[in-house]
Write a protein that holds these residues in place. Structure first.
Motif, PDB file in Angstrom:
ATOM      1  N   ALA A 160       8.956  36.726  15.464  1.00  0.00           N
ATOM      2  CA  ALA A 160       8.194  35.919  16.143  1.00  0.00           C
ATOM      3  C   ALA A 160       7.970  34.762  15.351  1.00  0.00           C
ATOM      4  CB  ALA A 160       6.798  36.686  16.490  1.00  0.00           C
ATOM      5  N   ILE A 161       8.005  34.826  13.857  1.00  0.00           N
ATOM      6  CA  ILE A 161       7.632  33.746  13.205  1.00  0.00           C
ATOM      7  C   ILE A 161       8.963  32.833  13.046  1.00  0.00           C
ATOM      8  CG2 ILE A 161       8.013  34.625  10.901  1.00  0.00           C
ATOM      9  CD1 ILE A 161       5.214  32.298  11.870  1.00  0.00           C
ATOM     10  N   HIS A 162       9.886  33.520  13.377  1.00  0.00           N
ATOM     11  CA  HIS A 162      11.108  32.586  13.440  1.00  0.00           C
ATOM     12  C   HIS A 162      11.363  31.803  14.992  1.00  0.00           C
ATOM     13  CE1 HIS A 162      13.654  33.557   9.912  1.00  0.00           C
ATOM     14  NE2 HIS A 162      13.268  34.945  10.239  1.00  0.00           N
ATOM     15  N   GLU A 163      10.598  32.417  15.884  1.00  0.00           N
ATOM     16  CA  GLU A 163      10.573  31.825  17.231  1.00  0.00           C
ATOM     17  C   GLU A 163       9.531  30.687  16.974  1.00  0.00           C
ATOM     18  OE1 GLU A 163       9.001  32.540  21.729  1.00  0.00           O
ATOM     19  OE2 GLU A 163       9.335  34.327  20.410  1.00  0.00           O
ATOM     20  N   VAL A 164       8.760  30.960  16.284  1.00  0.00           N
ATOM     21  CA  VAL A 164       7.747  29.653  16.206  1.00  0.00           C
ATOM     22  C   VAL A 164       8.342  28.599  15.553  1.00  0.00           C
ATOM     23  CG1 VAL A 164       5.695  28.873  14.887  1.00  0.00           C
ATOM     24  CG2 VAL A 164       5.613  31.176  16.018  1.00  0.00           C
ATOM     25  N   GLU A 165       9.173  28.741  14.328  1.00  0.00           N
ATOM     26  CA  GLU A 165       9.741  27.753  13.783  1.00  0.00           C
ATOM     27  C   GLU A 165      10.886  26.954  14.600  1.00  0.00           C
ATOM     28  OE1 GLU A 165       8.906  26.307  11.230  1.00  0.00           O
ATOM     29  OE2 GLU A 165       8.128  27.694   9.805  1.00  0.00           O
ATOM     30  N   ALA A 166      11.575  27.858  15.688  1.00  0.00           N
ATOM     31  CA  ALA A 166      12.645  27.455  16.387  1.00  0.00           C
ATOM     32  C   ALA A 166      12.456  26.786  17.577  1.00  0.00           C
ATOM     33  CB  ALA A 166      13.734  28.563  16.617  1.00  0.00           C
ATOM     34  N   ASN A 167      11.181  27.039  17.879  1.00  0.00           N
ATOM     35  CA  ASN A 167      10.827  26.366  19.329  1.00  0.00           C
ATOM     36  C   ASN A 167      10.108  25.200  19.273  1.00  0.00           C
ATOM     37  OD1 ASN A 167       9.924  26.019  22.014  1.00  0.00           O
ATOM     38  ND2 ASN A 167       9.389  28.009  22.452  1.00  0.00           N
ATOM     39  N   ALA A 168      10.537  24.043  19.678  1.00  0.00           N
ATOM     40  CA  ALA A 168       9.739  22.844  19.507  1.00  0.00           C
ATOM     41  C   ALA A 168       8.594  22.646  20.221  1.00  0.00           C
ATOM     42  CB  ALA A 168      10.634  21.799  19.770  1.00  0.00           C
ATOM     43  N   ILE A 190       6.446  24.984  20.765  1.00  0.00           N
ATOM     44  CA  ILE A 190       5.399  25.435  19.740  1.00  0.00           C
ATOM     45  C   ILE A 190       4.825  24.531  18.903  1.00  0.00           C
ATOM     46  CG2 ILE A 190       4.581  27.445  18.380  1.00  0.00           C
ATOM     47  CD1 ILE A 190       6.531  29.099  19.958  1.00  0.00           C
ATOM     48  N   LYS A 191       3.540  24.172  18.871  1.00  0.00           N
ATOM     49  CA  LYS A 191       2.911  23.336  18.042  1.00  0.00           C
ATOM     50  C   LYS A 191       1.876  24.079  17.008  1.00  0.00           C
ATOM     51  CE  LYS A 191       4.601  20.003  20.599  1.00  0.00           C
ATOM     52  NZ  LYS A 191       5.809  19.357  20.128  1.00  0.00           N
ATOM     53  N   ALA A 192       1.478  25.252  17.344  1.00  0.00           N
ATOM     54  CA  ALA A 192       0.603  25.895  16.476  1.00  0.00           C
ATOM     55  C   ALA A 192       0.624  27.341  17.042  1.00  0.00           C
ATOM     56  CB  ALA A 192      -0.915  25.327  16.608  1.00  0.00           C
ATOM     57  N   VAL A 193      -0.333  28.371  16.207  1.00  0.00           N
ATOM     58  CA  VAL A 193      -0.200  29.742  16.451  1.00  0.00           C
ATOM     59  C   VAL A 193      -1.399  30.400  15.988  1.00  0.00           C
ATOM     60  CG1 VAL A 193       0.890  31.932  15.578  1.00  0.00           C
ATOM     61  CG2 VAL A 193       2.238  29.853  15.595  1.00  0.00           C
ATOM     62  N   ILE A 194      -1.940  31.050  17.151  1.00  0.00           N
ATOM     63  CA  ILE A 194      -3.151  32.128  16.821  1.00  0.00           C
ATOM     64  C   ILE A 194      -2.323  33.621  16.767  1.00  0.00           C
ATOM     65  CG2 ILE A 194      -4.925  33.036  17.891  1.00  0.00           C
ATOM     66  CD1 ILE A 194      -5.699  30.534  19.439  1.00  0.00           C
ATOM     67  N   ASN A 252       4.038  30.107   4.989  1.00  0.00           N
ATOM     68  CA  ASN A 252       4.850  28.730   4.642  1.00  0.00           C
ATOM     69  C   ASN A 252       5.168  28.289   6.041  1.00  0.00           C
ATOM     70  OD1 ASN A 252       4.840  28.727   1.896  1.00  0.00           O
ATOM     71  ND2 ASN A 252       6.134  30.355   1.571  1.00  0.00           N
ATOM     72  N   CYS A 253       4.819  28.817   7.002  1.00  0.00           N
ATOM     73  CA  CYS A 253       5.271  28.182   8.049  1.00  0.00           C
ATOM     74  C   CYS A 253       4.885  26.614   8.520  1.00  0.00           C
ATOM     75  CB  CYS A 253       4.341  28.788   9.583  1.00  0.00           C
ATOM     76  SG  CYS A 253       4.687  28.218  11.148  1.00  0.00           S
ATOM     77  N   SER A 254       5.646  25.981   8.937  1.00  0.00           N
ATOM     78  CA  SER A 254       5.568  24.433   9.138  1.00  0.00           C
ATOM     79  C   SER A 254       4.513  24.074  10.297  1.00  0.00           C
ATOM     80  CB  SER A 254       6.799  23.611   9.187  1.00  0.00           C
ATOM     81  OG  SER A 254       7.392  24.104  10.537  1.00  0.00           O
ATOM     82  N   LYS A 255       4.169  25.055  10.972  1.00  0.00           N
ATOM     83  CA  LYS A 255       3.058  24.770  11.872  1.00  0.00           C
ATOM     84  C   LYS A 255       1.797  25.690  11.704  1.00  0.00           C
ATOM     85  CE  LYS A 255       7.040  24.276  14.906  1.00  0.00           C
ATOM     86  NZ  LYS A 255       7.877  24.746  16.355  1.00  0.00           N
ATOM     87  N   PRO A 256       0.746  24.903  12.022  1.00  0.00           N
ATOM     88  CA  PRO A 256      -0.477  25.813  11.640  1.00  0.00           C
ATOM     89  C   PRO A 256      -0.753  27.113  12.327  1.00  0.00           C
ATOM     90  CG  PRO A 256      -1.068  23.938  13.100  1.00  0.00           C
ATOM     91  CD  PRO A 256       0.185  23.786  12.621  1.00  0.00           C
ATOM     92  N   ILE A 295      -3.423  19.804  16.493  1.00  0.00           N
ATOM     93  CA  ILE A 295      -1.957  19.310  16.841  1.00  0.00           C
ATOM     94  C   ILE A 295      -2.114  18.234  17.672  1.00  0.00           C
ATOM     95  CG2 ILE A 295      -1.191  21.697  17.255  1.00  0.00           C
ATOM     96  CD1 ILE A 295      -1.726  21.597  20.218  1.00  0.00           C
ATOM     97  N   ALA A 296      -3.344  17.412  17.589  1.00  0.00           N
ATOM     98  CA  ALA A 296      -3.424  16.195  17.906  1.00  0.00           C
ATOM     99  C   ALA A 296      -3.211  15.037  16.854  1.00  0.00           C
ATOM    100  CB  ALA A 296      -4.907  15.820  18.671  1.00  0.00           C
ATOM    101  N   LYS A 297      -3.078  15.486  15.888  1.00  0.00           N
ATOM    102  CA  LYS A 297      -2.465  14.897  14.696  1.00  0.00           C
ATOM    103  C   LYS A 297      -1.196  14.661  14.450  1.00  0.00           C
ATOM    104  CE  LYS A 297      -7.336  14.941  14.048  1.00  0.00           C
ATOM    105  NZ  LYS A 297      -8.187  14.044  14.632  1.00  0.00           N
ATOM    106  N   ALA A 298      -0.708  13.898  13.379  1.00  0.00           N
ATOM    107  CA  ALA A 298       0.819  13.751  13.213  1.00  0.00           C
ATOM    108  C   ALA A 298       1.328  15.425  12.868  1.00  0.00           C
ATOM    109  CB  ALA A 298       1.026  12.673  12.283  1.00  0.00           C
ATOM    110  N   PRO A 299       2.281  15.762  13.348  1.00  0.00           N
ATOM    111  CA  PRO A 299       2.979  17.120  13.067  1.00  0.00           C
ATOM    112  C   PRO A 299       3.374  17.144  11.891  1.00  0.00           C
ATOM    113  CG  PRO A 299       3.508  16.498  15.379  1.00  0.00           C
ATOM    114  CD  PRO A 299       2.887  15.098  14.752  1.00  0.00           C
ATOM    115  N   LEU A 300       4.313  15.990  11.404  1.00  0.00           N
ATOM    116  CA  LEU A 300       4.868  16.022  10.078  1.00  0.00           C
ATOM    117  C   LEU A 300       4.026  15.960   8.862  1.00  0.00           C
ATOM    118  CD1 LEU A 300       7.928  13.553  10.709  1.00  0.00           C
ATOM    119  CD2 LEU A 300       7.924  15.969  10.753  1.00  0.00           C
ATOM    120  N   ALA A 301       2.652  15.090   9.241  1.00  0.00           N
ATOM    121  CA  ALA A 301       1.543  15.165   8.069  1.00  0.00           C
ATOM    122  C   ALA A 301       1.157  16.558   7.999  1.00  0.00           C
ATOM    123  CB  ALA A 301       0.508  14.131   8.348  1.00  0.00           C
ATOM    124  N   ILE A 302       0.688  17.281   9.087  1.00  0.00           N
ATOM    125  CA  ILE A 302       0.007  18.506   9.127  1.00  0.00           C
ATOM    126  C   ILE A 302       1.012  19.544   8.339  1.00  0.00           C
ATOM    127  CG2 ILE A 302      -0.300  20.751  10.479  1.00  0.00           C
ATOM    128  CD1 ILE A 302      -2.522  18.548  10.910  1.00  0.00           C
TER     129      ILE A 302
END
Length: 258
Positions: free
Chosen positions: A38-46, A48-52, A94-98, A199-206
């Motif tokens: 699942a965490i690989h799917e999160v990173e691979a799927n553009a 997906i912006k964030a995870v609960i 270390n996920c790149s998305k929150p 996720i309304a903020k800049a994704p790369l900065a997050i």
């Protein structure tokens, strides 16, 4: 797709629900495999912006590991089990998305460790946290001894680790283990609202905020150097130019993640 997880994607927010309610969502081999995928799917799927991350039902987030899988293991096999768990939990940390843990009940043992690997935690009023491994003649093996100290301090962490005791949601809030305590029925809405803001903020900065904050506890990295480099990198992004322009023009920015 997943044997032990329910997943849904809505407005960029990917909800992962550990679905073993009859076992209070305890972590077994299959859950760990599914979480890794699942965490690989999160990173691979553009999309997906964030995870609960949450548990099914109203009693358990994750009530621990499946102890039946521990019986008969040798020392080396135990280390291999823990090493694999640590690797998976590092991927969440270390996920790149929150990633927010929405703790809907018991978060004990490996469940507490999983919640602590998320970027932060929101608890339902009935949530309970603890590391009861000493009751089994064990210690936490998925990073719990490290993250608990980082989050609540050495004295409080050692008391929980050595007594095997549990703390309730208000105590977890007081200790800084969770950011908010809300009624059970408001838990996912609270997590969703926070993530909509993020996720309304800049994704790369997050993503760079996550990296720099994690570097505080990584002794192989110089966190100040990482911050400096990330700060500089931001100036090469379209989002930084858009953010600055929007601020000066007194309008809402339109970030694109580039």
């Amino acid at each position: 797709m997943y044997q032990t997880l329910l997943t849904s994607l809505e407005n960029g927010i990917f909800t992962i629900t550990i679905n073993r309610p009859d076992k209070l969502n305890a972590l077994n081999k299959q859950v760990m495999l599914d979480l890794n995928d699942a965490i690989h799917e999160v990173e691979a799927n553009a999309e997906i912006k964030a995870v609960i991350l949450t548990g099914s039902g109203q009693k358990g987030f994750v009530a621990g590991a499946d102890i039946s899988e521990f019986v008969g293991l040798t020392s080396g096999e135990g280390m291999d089990l823990a090493r694999r768990g640590q690797e998976i939990f590092f991927k969440f940390e270390n996920c790149s998305k929150p990633v927010i843990a929405a703790v809907n009940g018991f978060a004990l043992g490996g469940g507490c460790e999983l919640a602590m690997a998320c970027h932060f935690r929101i608890a339902a009023e009935n949530a309970k946290f603890g590391q009861p491994e000493v009751n089994l003649g064990l210690i936490p093996g998925y990073g719990g001894t490290q993250r608990l100290v980082q989050l609540i301090g050495k004295g409080r962490a050692l008391e929980l680790l050595m007594t095997g005791g549990m703390i309730d949601a208000p105590t977890a809030l007081q200790y800084g283990l969770v950011n908010y305590v809300v009624p059970q029925e408001e838990l996912i809405a609270k997590a969703t609202g926070l993530l909509q803001t993020i996720i309304a903020k800049a994704p790369l900065a997050i993503s760079r905020c996550i990296q720099a904050a994690n570097a505080v506890f990584d002794h192989t990295k110089d966190g100040y150097k990482q911050e400096l480099e990330a700060f500089g990198d931001c100036f090469n992004t379209e989002d930084m130019k858009e953010g600055a322009a929007a601020f000066l023009e007194k309008r809402k920015p339109n970030f694109i993640g580039k």
